[in-house]
Design an enzyme around this catalytic site. Structure first.
Site, PDB file in Angstrom:
ATOM      1  CE  LYS A   1      -4.115  -1.963   0.197  1.00 55.58           C
ATOM      2  NZ  LYS A   1      -5.240  -1.692  -0.692  1.00 55.58           N
TER       3      LYS A   1
ATOM      4  CB  SER B   1      -3.542 -11.285   2.604  1.00 50.35           C
ATOM      5  OG  SER B   1      -2.307 -10.667   2.324  1.00 50.35           O
TER       6      SER B   1
HETATM    7  C1  LIG Z   1      -2.596  -7.405   3.064  1.00 53.08           C
HETATM    8  C2  LIG Z   1      -3.124  -7.010   1.724  1.00 53.08           C
HETATM    9  N1  LIG Z   1      -3.590  -5.807   1.542  1.00 53.08           N
HETATM   10  C3  LIG Z   1      -4.048  -5.438   0.343  1.00 53.08           C
HETATM   11  C4  LIG Z   1      -4.024  -6.249  -0.773  1.00 53.08           C
HETATM   12  C5  LIG Z   1      -4.531  -5.828  -2.098  1.00 53.08           C
HETATM   13  O1  LIG Z   1      -5.361  -4.826  -1.911  1.00 53.08           O
HETATM   14  P1  LIG Z   1      -6.024  -3.993  -3.043  1.00 53.08           P
HETATM   15  O2  LIG Z   1      -7.070  -4.865  -3.658  1.00 53.08           O
HETATM   16  O3  LIG Z   1      -6.635  -2.910  -2.239  1.00 53.08           O
HETATM   17  O4  LIG Z   1      -5.016  -3.505  -3.996  1.00 53.08           O
HETATM   18  C6  LIG Z   1      -3.556  -7.450  -0.641  1.00 53.08           C
HETATM   19  C7  LIG Z   1      -3.522  -8.292  -1.799  1.00 53.08           C
HETATM   20  O5  LIG Z   1      -2.961  -9.285  -1.878  1.00 53.08           O
HETATM   21  C8  LIG Z   1      -3.116  -7.861   0.632  1.00 53.08           C
HETATM   22  O6  LIG Z   1      -2.649  -9.072   0.783  1.00 53.08           O
END
Ligand SMILES: Cc1ncc(COP(=O)(O)O)c(C=O)c1O
Length: 464
Positions: free
Chosen positions: A45, A275
Protein backbone atom coordinates in the site's frame (compact mmCIF):
# COMPACT_ATOMS: atom_id res chain seq x y z
CA UNK A 1 23.62 -6.89 -7.05
CA UNK A 2 24.00 -3.92 -4.75
CA UNK A 3 21.14 -2.31 -2.79
CA UNK A 4 20.02 1.09 -4.08
CA UNK A 5 20.94 4.40 -2.52
CA UNK A 6 18.13 6.92 -2.12
CA UNK A 7 17.53 10.53 -1.14
CA UNK A 8 14.75 9.61 1.31
CA UNK A 9 12.36 6.74 2.00
CA UNK A 10 9.80 7.67 -0.64
CA UNK A 11 12.35 6.83 -3.32
CA UNK A 12 12.50 3.30 -1.92
CA UNK A 13 8.82 2.57 -2.56
CA UNK A 14 8.42 -0.20 -5.14
CA UNK A 15 11.17 -2.07 -7.02
CA UNK A 16 10.54 -4.96 -4.63
CA UNK A 17 12.23 -8.36 -5.03
CA UNK A 18 10.66 -11.35 -6.77
CA UNK A 19 11.60 -14.68 -5.18
CA UNK A 20 10.95 -18.22 -6.31
CA UNK A 21 9.24 -20.48 -3.79
CA UNK A 22 9.83 -24.20 -4.11
CA UNK A 23 8.48 -25.56 -0.83
CA UNK A 24 4.98 -26.35 -2.17
CA UNK A 25 4.00 -29.06 -4.62
CA UNK A 26 3.17 -27.02 -7.72
CA UNK A 27 3.06 -29.99 -10.11
CA UNK A 28 6.01 -28.73 -12.13
CA UNK A 29 4.99 -25.09 -12.37
CA UNK A 30 7.20 -22.27 -11.11
CA UNK A 31 5.80 -20.17 -8.29
CA UNK A 32 7.29 -16.73 -7.60
CA UNK A 33 6.30 -14.22 -4.94
CA UNK A 34 6.72 -10.47 -5.09
CA UNK A 35 7.89 -9.27 -1.71
CA UNK A 36 5.84 -6.12 -1.20
CA UNK A 37 6.72 -6.46 2.47
CA UNK A 38 10.03 -4.85 1.48
CA UNK A 39 8.41 -1.45 0.96
CA UNK A 40 9.44 1.14 3.58
CA UNK A 41 6.00 1.19 5.24
CA UNK A 42 5.97 -2.61 5.14
CA UNK A 43 3.32 -3.26 2.50
CA UNK A 44 2.10 -2.98 -1.06
CA UNK A 45 0.00 0.00 0.00
CA UNK A 46 3.00 2.33 0.07
CA UNK A 47 2.68 2.43 -3.70
CA UNK A 48 -0.85 3.79 -3.58
CA UNK A 49 -0.16 6.07 -0.61
CA UNK A 50 2.41 7.80 -2.77
CA UNK A 51 0.34 7.84 -5.96
CA UNK A 52 -2.94 9.00 -4.36
CA UNK A 53 -1.29 11.84 -2.44
CA UNK A 54 0.79 12.87 -5.47
CA UNK A 55 -2.34 12.89 -7.68
CA UNK A 56 -4.24 15.04 -5.14
CA UNK A 57 -1.32 17.49 -4.99
CA UNK A 58 -1.09 17.62 -8.74
CA UNK A 59 -4.76 18.38 -9.34
CA UNK A 60 -5.01 20.91 -6.50
CA UNK A 61 -7.25 18.90 -4.11
CA UNK A 62 -4.55 18.93 -1.46
CA UNK A 63 -2.86 22.15 -0.38
CA UNK A 64 0.39 22.31 1.65
CA UNK A 65 -0.28 21.27 5.27
CA UNK A 66 -3.73 19.93 4.28
CA UNK A 67 -5.80 17.25 5.99
CA UNK A 68 -6.45 13.74 4.74
CA UNK A 69 -8.91 11.14 5.94
CA UNK A 70 -9.15 7.48 4.99
CA UNK A 71 -11.08 4.36 5.91
CA UNK A 72 -8.50 1.65 6.16
CA UNK A 73 -7.79 -1.78 7.46
CA UNK A 74 -4.27 -0.71 8.28
CA UNK A 75 -1.80 -0.99 5.44
CA UNK A 76 -3.21 1.81 3.31
CA UNK A 77 -3.13 3.91 6.42
CA UNK A 78 0.56 3.12 6.86
CA UNK A 79 1.33 3.98 3.24
CA UNK A 80 -0.57 7.25 3.55
CA UNK A 81 0.88 8.00 6.99
CA UNK A 82 4.42 7.54 5.68
CA UNK A 83 3.88 9.90 2.75
CA UNK A 84 1.83 12.36 4.85
CA UNK A 85 4.56 12.49 7.52
CA UNK A 86 7.30 13.16 4.98
CA UNK A 87 5.27 15.71 3.02
CA UNK A 88 3.69 17.53 5.97
CA UNK A 89 0.00 16.52 5.85
CA UNK A 90 -2.31 15.61 8.73
CA UNK A 91 -3.95 12.21 8.47
CA UNK A 92 -7.00 10.73 10.25
CA UNK A 93 -7.79 7.03 9.87
CA UNK A 94 -11.01 5.14 10.57
CA UNK A 95 -10.17 1.56 11.49
CA UNK A 96 -12.46 -1.43 12.10
CA UNK A 97 -11.83 -3.02 15.47
CA UNK A 98 -10.60 -6.40 14.22
CA UNK A 99 -7.25 -5.05 13.05
CA UNK A 100 -3.84 -5.97 14.46
CA UNK A 101 -2.71 -3.86 17.37
CA UNK A 102 0.77 -3.85 15.81
CA UNK A 103 -0.48 -1.98 12.74
CA UNK A 104 -2.33 0.58 14.81
CA UNK A 105 0.65 1.22 17.08
CA UNK A 106 2.79 1.78 13.98
CA UNK A 107 0.21 4.24 12.57
CA UNK A 108 0.00 6.28 15.73
CA UNK A 109 3.79 6.41 16.00
CA UNK A 110 3.90 7.82 12.47
CA UNK A 111 1.66 10.65 13.65
CA UNK A 112 -1.74 9.57 12.32
CA UNK A 113 -4.91 10.09 14.35
CA UNK A 114 -6.82 6.82 14.71
CA UNK A 115 -10.58 6.52 15.18
CA UNK A 116 -11.84 3.01 15.91
CA UNK A 117 -15.13 1.77 14.61
CA UNK A 118 -17.10 -1.48 14.57
CA UNK A 119 -16.08 -4.32 12.29
CA UNK A 120 -19.41 -6.14 12.54
CA UNK A 121 -21.53 -3.75 10.46
CA UNK A 122 -21.90 -3.48 6.69
CA UNK A 123 -22.06 -0.76 4.08
CA UNK A 124 -24.86 1.73 4.76
CA UNK A 125 -24.49 1.54 8.55
CA UNK A 126 -23.27 4.83 10.05
CA UNK A 127 -20.51 2.97 11.93
CA UNK A 128 -19.26 1.23 8.78
CA UNK A 129 -15.69 2.47 8.37
CA UNK A 130 -16.13 3.90 4.87
CA UNK A 131 -19.45 5.63 5.63
CA UNK A 132 -17.92 7.08 8.76
CA UNK A 133 -14.85 8.42 6.90
CA UNK A 134 -17.07 10.00 4.27
CA UNK A 135 -19.19 11.74 6.90
CA UNK A 136 -16.19 13.05 8.88
CA UNK A 137 -14.60 14.33 5.64
CA UNK A 138 -17.82 16.15 4.75
CA UNK A 139 -18.07 17.72 8.17
CA UNK A 140 -14.37 18.64 8.55
CA UNK A 141 -13.44 19.60 4.99
CA UNK A 142 -10.59 17.05 4.96
CA UNK A 143 -9.83 15.25 1.70
CA UNK A 144 -11.35 11.75 1.74
CA UNK A 145 -8.68 9.73 -0.04
CA UNK A 146 -11.04 6.80 -0.64
CA UNK A 147 -8.86 4.05 -2.09
CA UNK A 148 -12.04 2.22 -3.15
CA UNK A 149 -12.90 4.86 -5.74
CA UNK A 150 -9.59 6.63 -6.31
CA UNK A 151 -8.23 6.08 -9.86
CA UNK A 152 -4.69 6.76 -8.64
CA UNK A 153 -4.90 3.46 -6.71
CA UNK A 154 -5.05 1.03 -9.70
CA UNK A 155 -2.85 3.44 -11.65
CA UNK A 156 0.00 2.88 -9.18
CA UNK A 157 -0.06 -0.85 -9.98
CA UNK A 158 -0.55 -0.33 -13.69
CA UNK A 159 2.49 1.92 -13.84
CA UNK A 160 4.80 0.32 -11.26
CA UNK A 161 3.86 -3.16 -9.95
CA UNK A 162 2.91 -4.54 -13.37
CA UNK A 163 6.00 -3.31 -15.26
CA UNK A 164 8.25 -4.54 -12.45
CA UNK A 165 6.76 -8.07 -12.59
CA UNK A 166 7.07 -8.13 -16.37
CA UNK A 167 10.68 -7.03 -16.24
CA UNK A 168 11.56 -9.41 -13.40
CA UNK A 169 10.08 -12.39 -15.24
CA UNK A 170 11.83 -11.29 -18.44
CA UNK A 171 8.49 -11.49 -20.21
CA UNK A 172 7.94 -15.18 -19.43
CA UNK A 173 4.81 -15.22 -17.31
CA UNK A 174 1.57 -17.23 -17.46
CA UNK A 175 -0.55 -16.07 -14.55
CA UNK A 176 -0.78 -13.61 -11.69
CA UNK A 177 -2.71 -14.63 -8.59
CA UNK A 178 -4.09 -11.67 -6.74
CA UNK A 179 -6.30 -10.82 -3.78
CA UNK A 180 -8.77 -7.97 -3.66
CA UNK A 181 -9.12 -5.46 -0.88
CA UNK A 182 -9.97 -2.30 -2.79
CA UNK A 183 -9.26 -4.05 -6.09
CA UNK A 184 -6.44 -1.65 -6.91
CA UNK A 185 -3.76 -4.29 -7.36
CA UNK A 186 -5.88 -6.63 -9.45
CA UNK A 187 -7.32 -3.85 -11.61
CA UNK A 188 -3.98 -2.14 -12.21
CA UNK A 189 -2.24 -5.41 -13.06
CA UNK A 190 -5.15 -6.48 -15.29
CA UNK A 191 -4.90 -3.25 -17.26
CA UNK A 192 -1.15 -3.46 -17.61
CA UNK A 193 -1.12 -7.07 -18.76
CA UNK A 194 -4.13 -6.55 -21.06
CA UNK A 195 -1.90 -4.10 -22.89
CA UNK A 196 1.52 -5.75 -22.87
CA UNK A 197 0.75 -9.47 -22.52
CA UNK A 198 -2.94 -10.30 -22.88
CA UNK A 199 -2.28 -14.04 -22.49
CA UNK A 200 -1.28 -13.60 -18.86
CA UNK A 201 -4.17 -15.02 -16.82
CA UNK A 202 -5.47 -13.02 -13.88
CA UNK A 203 -6.54 -15.34 -11.05
CA UNK A 204 -8.43 -14.26 -7.94
CA UNK A 205 -7.63 -15.57 -4.46
CA UNK A 206 -10.46 -14.87 -2.05
CA UNK A 207 -10.96 -15.70 1.64
CA UNK A 208 -13.95 -17.93 2.46
CA UNK A 209 -16.71 -15.56 3.52
CA UNK A 210 -15.85 -12.87 0.95
CA UNK A 211 -18.33 -12.35 -1.90
CA UNK A 212 -15.82 -11.83 -4.71
CA UNK A 213 -15.05 -15.40 -5.81
CA UNK A 214 -18.81 -16.06 -5.98
CA UNK A 215 -19.22 -12.91 -8.05
CA UNK A 216 -16.59 -14.12 -10.54
CA UNK A 217 -18.31 -17.51 -10.80
CA UNK A 218 -21.95 -16.38 -10.98
CA UNK A 219 -22.02 -12.62 -11.62
CA UNK A 220 -24.06 -12.09 -8.45
CA UNK A 221 -23.02 -10.75 -5.08
CA UNK A 222 -23.87 -13.18 -2.29
CA UNK A 223 -24.12 -12.73 1.45
CA UNK A 224 -20.77 -12.12 3.13
CA UNK A 225 -19.53 -14.12 6.10
CA UNK A 226 -16.48 -13.35 8.19
CA UNK A 227 -12.82 -14.28 7.90
CA UNK A 228 -9.61 -13.64 9.80
CA UNK A 229 -6.97 -13.01 7.14
CA UNK A 230 -6.42 -9.27 6.89
CA UNK A 231 -6.34 -6.94 3.90
CA UNK A 232 -8.30 -8.95 1.36
CA UNK A 233 -11.87 -10.11 0.82
CA UNK A 234 -14.93 -7.89 0.63
CA UNK A 235 -18.65 -7.81 1.30
CA UNK A 236 -19.23 -5.77 -1.88
CA UNK A 237 -17.50 -5.25 -5.22
CA UNK A 238 -15.47 -2.04 -4.84
CA UNK A 239 -16.16 0.59 -7.52
CA UNK A 240 -12.59 0.59 -8.87
CA UNK A 241 -12.36 -3.20 -8.91
CA UNK A 242 -12.42 -4.48 -12.49
CA UNK A 243 -12.80 -8.26 -12.43
CA UNK A 244 -13.53 -8.56 -16.14
CA UNK A 245 -10.24 -10.33 -16.92
CA UNK A 246 -10.60 -12.85 -14.11
CA UNK A 247 -11.85 -16.25 -15.26
CA UNK A 248 -10.65 -18.32 -12.33
CA UNK A 249 -11.22 -17.66 -8.65
CA UNK A 250 -10.26 -19.76 -5.65
CA UNK A 251 -11.82 -19.60 -2.21
CA UNK A 252 -9.39 -20.34 0.60
CA UNK A 253 -10.44 -20.78 4.21
CA UNK A 254 -8.60 -19.24 7.15
CA UNK A 255 -7.18 -22.55 8.39
CA UNK A 256 -5.50 -23.26 5.05
CA UNK A 257 -4.26 -19.67 4.74
CA UNK A 258 -2.68 -19.70 8.21
CA UNK A 259 -1.14 -23.14 7.68
CA UNK A 260 0.31 -21.90 4.37
CA UNK A 261 2.03 -18.84 5.83
CA UNK A 262 3.46 -20.98 8.60
CA UNK A 263 4.90 -23.38 6.02
CA UNK A 264 6.20 -20.46 3.96
CA UNK A 265 8.17 -19.20 6.94
CA UNK A 266 9.38 -22.59 8.14
CA UNK A 267 10.40 -23.91 4.70
CA UNK A 268 11.17 -20.82 2.60
CA UNK A 269 12.17 -18.35 5.32
CA UNK A 270 9.60 -15.78 4.19
CA UNK A 271 7.77 -14.02 7.01
CA UNK A 272 4.56 -13.11 5.22
CA UNK A 273 1.28 -11.52 6.29
CA UNK A 274 -1.84 -13.62 6.56
CA UNK A 275 -3.30 -12.68 3.16
CA UNK A 276 -0.23 -14.24 1.55
CA UNK A 277 -1.49 -17.57 2.87
CA UNK A 278 -4.70 -17.12 0.90
CA UNK A 279 -2.84 -16.04 -2.23
CA UNK A 280 -0.18 -18.74 -2.12
CA UNK A 281 -2.69 -21.52 -1.34
CA UNK A 282 -4.74 -20.34 -4.35
CA UNK A 283 -1.63 -20.10 -6.54
CA UNK A 284 -0.60 -23.65 -5.62
CA UNK A 285 -4.09 -24.90 -6.50
CA UNK A 286 -3.96 -23.02 -9.77
CA UNK A 287 -0.60 -24.64 -10.62
CA UNK A 288 -1.95 -28.11 -9.88
CA UNK A 289 -5.22 -27.54 -11.72
CA UNK A 290 -3.30 -26.27 -14.68
CA UNK A 291 -1.17 -29.40 -14.76
CA UNK A 292 -4.39 -31.41 -14.97
CA UNK A 293 -5.98 -29.32 -17.71
CA UNK A 294 -6.03 -30.86 -21.19
CA UNK A 295 -4.77 -28.92 -24.22
CA UNK A 296 -2.07 -26.29 -24.46
CA UNK A 297 -1.43 -25.79 -20.76
CA UNK A 298 1.70 -27.26 -19.35
CA UNK A 299 3.77 -26.19 -16.40
CA UNK A 300 3.41 -22.48 -15.91
CA UNK A 301 5.27 -19.59 -14.38
CA UNK A 302 2.99 -18.02 -11.79
CA UNK A 303 3.51 -14.86 -9.76
CA UNK A 304 1.69 -13.97 -6.58
CA UNK A 305 2.11 -11.33 -3.93
CA UNK A 306 3.37 -11.14 -0.38
CA UNK A 307 1.50 -7.92 0.31
CA UNK A 308 2.86 -7.32 3.79
CA UNK A 309 5.11 -8.80 6.46
CA UNK A 310 4.19 -11.43 9.01
CA UNK A 311 5.87 -9.25 11.63
CA UNK A 312 2.48 -7.56 11.97
CA UNK A 313 0.77 -10.84 12.81
CA UNK A 314 3.29 -12.53 15.11
CA UNK A 315 0.87 -12.45 18.02
CA UNK A 316 -1.86 -14.03 15.91
CA UNK A 317 -1.17 -16.31 12.94
CA UNK A 318 2.26 -17.30 14.20
CA UNK A 319 1.09 -18.29 17.70
CA UNK A 320 -0.42 -21.73 18.21
CA UNK A 321 -2.47 -20.55 21.18
CA UNK A 322 -4.19 -17.89 19.12
CA UNK A 323 -4.87 -20.36 16.33
CA UNK A 324 -6.32 -22.81 18.86
CA UNK A 325 -8.46 -20.03 20.40
CA UNK A 326 -9.85 -19.34 16.95
CA UNK A 327 -10.50 -23.05 16.38
CA UNK A 328 -8.03 -23.06 13.48
CA UNK A 329 -5.82 -25.83 14.72
CA UNK A 330 -7.37 -28.90 16.20
CA UNK A 331 -6.27 -30.14 19.58
CA UNK A 332 -7.51 -33.38 21.09
CA UNK A 333 -11.04 -32.87 22.42
CA UNK A 334 -12.21 -34.45 25.68
CA UNK A 335 -15.85 -33.37 25.85
CA UNK A 336 -15.31 -31.87 29.33
CA UNK A 337 -13.71 -28.92 31.12
CA UNK A 338 -10.30 -29.78 29.69
CA UNK A 339 -11.50 -28.44 26.32
CA UNK A 340 -11.91 -24.97 27.86
CA UNK A 341 -8.27 -24.77 29.02
CA UNK A 342 -6.28 -22.57 26.62
CA UNK A 343 -2.80 -23.12 28.01
CA UNK A 344 -2.38 -26.75 28.84
CA UNK A 345 0.30 -27.82 31.30
CA UNK A 346 1.08 -30.87 29.17
CA UNK A 347 1.75 -28.77 26.05
CA UNK A 348 4.40 -26.79 27.93
CA UNK A 349 2.24 -23.74 27.23
CA UNK A 350 1.37 -23.10 30.82
CA UNK A 351 3.21 -20.16 32.31
CA UNK A 352 3.97 -20.78 35.98
CA UNK A 353 6.11 -19.65 38.91
CA UNK A 354 8.17 -21.47 41.51
CA UNK A 355 7.52 -20.70 45.22
CA UNK A 356 10.94 -19.06 45.60
CA UNK A 357 10.58 -16.76 42.60
CA UNK A 358 10.58 -13.09 43.59
CA UNK A 359 7.43 -11.03 43.09
CA UNK A 360 9.22 -9.01 40.42
CA UNK A 361 9.43 -12.25 38.42
CA UNK A 362 5.69 -12.78 38.93
CA UNK A 363 5.04 -9.20 37.84
CA UNK A 364 7.25 -9.49 34.73
CA UNK A 365 5.68 -12.80 33.71
CA UNK A 366 2.14 -11.48 34.08
CA UNK A 367 3.01 -8.47 31.95
CA UNK A 368 4.81 -10.52 29.33
CA UNK A 369 2.03 -13.06 28.89
CA UNK A 370 -0.81 -10.63 29.49
CA UNK A 371 -2.37 -12.69 32.28
CA UNK A 372 -3.63 -11.57 35.66
CA UNK A 373 -2.79 -14.70 37.64
CA UNK A 374 -0.21 -17.45 37.60
CA UNK A 375 -0.06 -20.91 39.15
CA UNK A 376 2.80 -21.65 41.53
CA UNK A 377 4.27 -25.08 40.91
CA UNK A 378 6.61 -26.99 43.17
CA UNK A 379 8.23 -30.01 41.53
CA UNK A 380 5.31 -30.45 39.19
CA UNK A 381 2.61 -30.03 41.84
CA UNK A 382 0.33 -27.03 42.19
CA UNK A 383 0.99 -25.30 45.51
CA UNK A 384 -0.72 -21.96 45.03
CA UNK A 385 -1.93 -19.14 42.84
CA UNK A 386 -0.67 -15.57 42.65
CA UNK A 387 -2.85 -12.89 41.15
CA UNK A 388 -2.71 -9.15 40.57
CA UNK A 389 -4.41 -8.34 43.84
CA UNK A 390 -1.77 -10.35 45.75
CA UNK A 391 0.87 -8.21 44.01
CA UNK A 392 -1.02 -5.02 44.80
CA UNK A 393 -1.41 -5.87 48.49
CA UNK A 394 2.28 -6.72 48.75
CA UNK A 395 3.33 -3.55 46.86
CA UNK A 396 1.19 -1.36 49.13
CA UNK A 397 2.78 -2.99 52.19
CA UNK A 398 5.96 -1.25 51.02
CA UNK A 399 9.63 -1.82 51.25
CA UNK A 400 11.34 -4.22 48.89
CA UNK A 401 7.98 -5.88 48.25
CA UNK A 402 9.06 -7.05 44.81
CA UNK A 403 12.00 -8.96 46.28
CA UNK A 404 9.73 -11.09 48.47
CA UNK A 405 9.23 -14.70 47.39
CA UNK A 406 6.00 -15.69 45.78
CA UNK A 407 5.35 -18.26 48.56
CA UNK A 408 4.81 -15.36 51.03
CA UNK A 409 1.84 -13.92 49.19
CA UNK A 410 0.34 -16.74 47.14
CA UNK A 411 -3.09 -18.15 47.86
CA UNK A 412 -2.60 -21.73 48.96
CA UNK A 413 -6.21 -22.73 49.42
CA UNK A 414 -6.81 -23.22 45.73
CA UNK A 415 -10.20 -24.47 44.79
CA UNK A 416 -9.78 -27.00 42.01
CA UNK A 417 -12.17 -28.51 39.50
CA UNK A 418 -12.10 -32.05 38.13
CA UNK A 419 -12.41 -32.37 34.33
CA UNK A 420 -15.95 -33.72 34.63
CA UNK A 421 -17.23 -30.74 36.66
CA UNK A 422 -20.18 -29.05 34.94
CA UNK A 423 -19.67 -25.68 33.22
CA UNK A 424 -21.96 -24.08 35.81
CA UNK A 425 -19.40 -24.97 38.49
CA UNK A 426 -16.66 -23.21 36.50
CA UNK A 427 -18.89 -20.17 35.99
CA UNK A 428 -19.48 -20.01 39.76
CA UNK A 429 -15.71 -19.96 40.38
CA UNK A 430 -15.14 -17.28 37.74
CA UNK A 431 -18.01 -15.22 39.15
CA UNK A 432 -16.20 -15.13 42.48
CA UNK A 433 -13.28 -13.43 40.71
CA UNK A 434 -11.14 -16.58 40.82
CA UNK A 435 -9.51 -18.51 38.04
CA UNK A 436 -10.68 -22.05 37.22
CA UNK A 437 -8.03 -24.62 38.11
CA UNK A 438 -8.57 -27.91 36.34
CA UNK A 439 -6.82 -30.81 38.05
CA UNK A 440 -6.82 -34.32 36.67
CA UNK A 441 -5.78 -37.26 38.89
CA UNK A 442 -3.96 -34.89 41.22
CA UNK A 443 -1.96 -33.05 38.59
CA UNK A 444 -2.65 -29.65 37.12
CA UNK A 445 -4.16 -29.75 33.63
CA UNK A 446 -4.40 -25.98 33.26
CA UNK A 447 -6.13 -22.76 34.24
CA UNK A 448 -9.32 -21.28 32.82
CA UNK A 449 -9.93 -17.55 32.72
CA UNK A 450 -13.11 -15.77 31.71
CA UNK A 451 -11.78 -15.05 28.22
CA UNK A 452 -10.85 -18.74 27.80
CA UNK A 453 -14.48 -19.60 28.56
CA UNK A 454 -15.75 -16.95 26.16
CA UNK A 455 -13.43 -18.29 23.42
CA UNK A 456 -14.61 -21.83 24.11
CA UNK A 457 -18.28 -20.84 23.91
CA UNK A 458 -17.63 -18.92 20.69
CA UNK A 459 -15.91 -21.96 19.15
CA UNK A 460 -18.84 -24.13 20.22
CA UNK A 461 -21.31 -21.67 18.64
CA UNK A 462 -19.29 -21.55 15.41
CA UNK A 463 -19.14 -25.33 15.22
CA UNK A 464 -22.84 -25.87 15.85
C1 LIG B 1 -2.60 -7.41 3.06
C2 LIG B 1 -3.12 -7.01 1.72
N1 LIG B 1 -3.59 -5.81 1.54
C3 LIG B 1 -4.05 -5.44 0.34
C4 LIG B 1 -4.02 -6.25 -0.77
C5 LIG B 1 -4.53 -5.83 -2.10
O1 LIG B 1 -5.36 -4.83 -1.91
P1 LIG B 1 -6.02 -3.99 -3.04
O2 LIG B 1 -7.07 -4.86 -3.66
O3 LIG B 1 -6.64 -2.91 -2.24
O4 LIG B 1 -5.02 -3.51 -4.00
C6 LIG B 1 -3.56 -7.45 -0.64
C7 LIG B 1 -3.52 -8.29 -1.80
O5 LIG B 1 -2.96 -9.29 -1.88
C8 LIG B 1 -3.12 -7.86 0.63
O6 LIG B 1 -2.65 -9.07 0.78
Amino acid sequence: MIAPTARGMLELIGKTPLVQVTCFDTAGSELWVKLESHNPGGSIKDRIGLSMITAAERDGRLAPGGQLIEATAGNTGLGLALVAALRGYKLTLIIPDKMSQEKVTHLKALGARVIWTRSDVGKGHPAYYQDMAQRIARESGALYVNQFENPANPLAHETTTGPEIWEQTAGRLDAVVCGVGSGGTLTGLSRYFARVAPDVEMVLADPRGSVLAGYVATGTVGIAGSWLVEGIGEDFVPPICDLSRVRTAYTVDDAEAFATVRTLLARAGILAGTSSGTLIAAAVRYCRDRAGRPGRDGPARVVTIVADSGAKYLSKAYRDEWLADQGLIQRPGYGDLRDVVARRAGDAQLVALAPDDALRVAYARMRLHDVSQLPVMDRGALTGIVDESDLLVAALAGDRAFERPVRDVMTTRVQTLPPEAPLAELVRVLDQGMVGVVVEHGSLFGLVTRIDLVNYLRRQAAGS
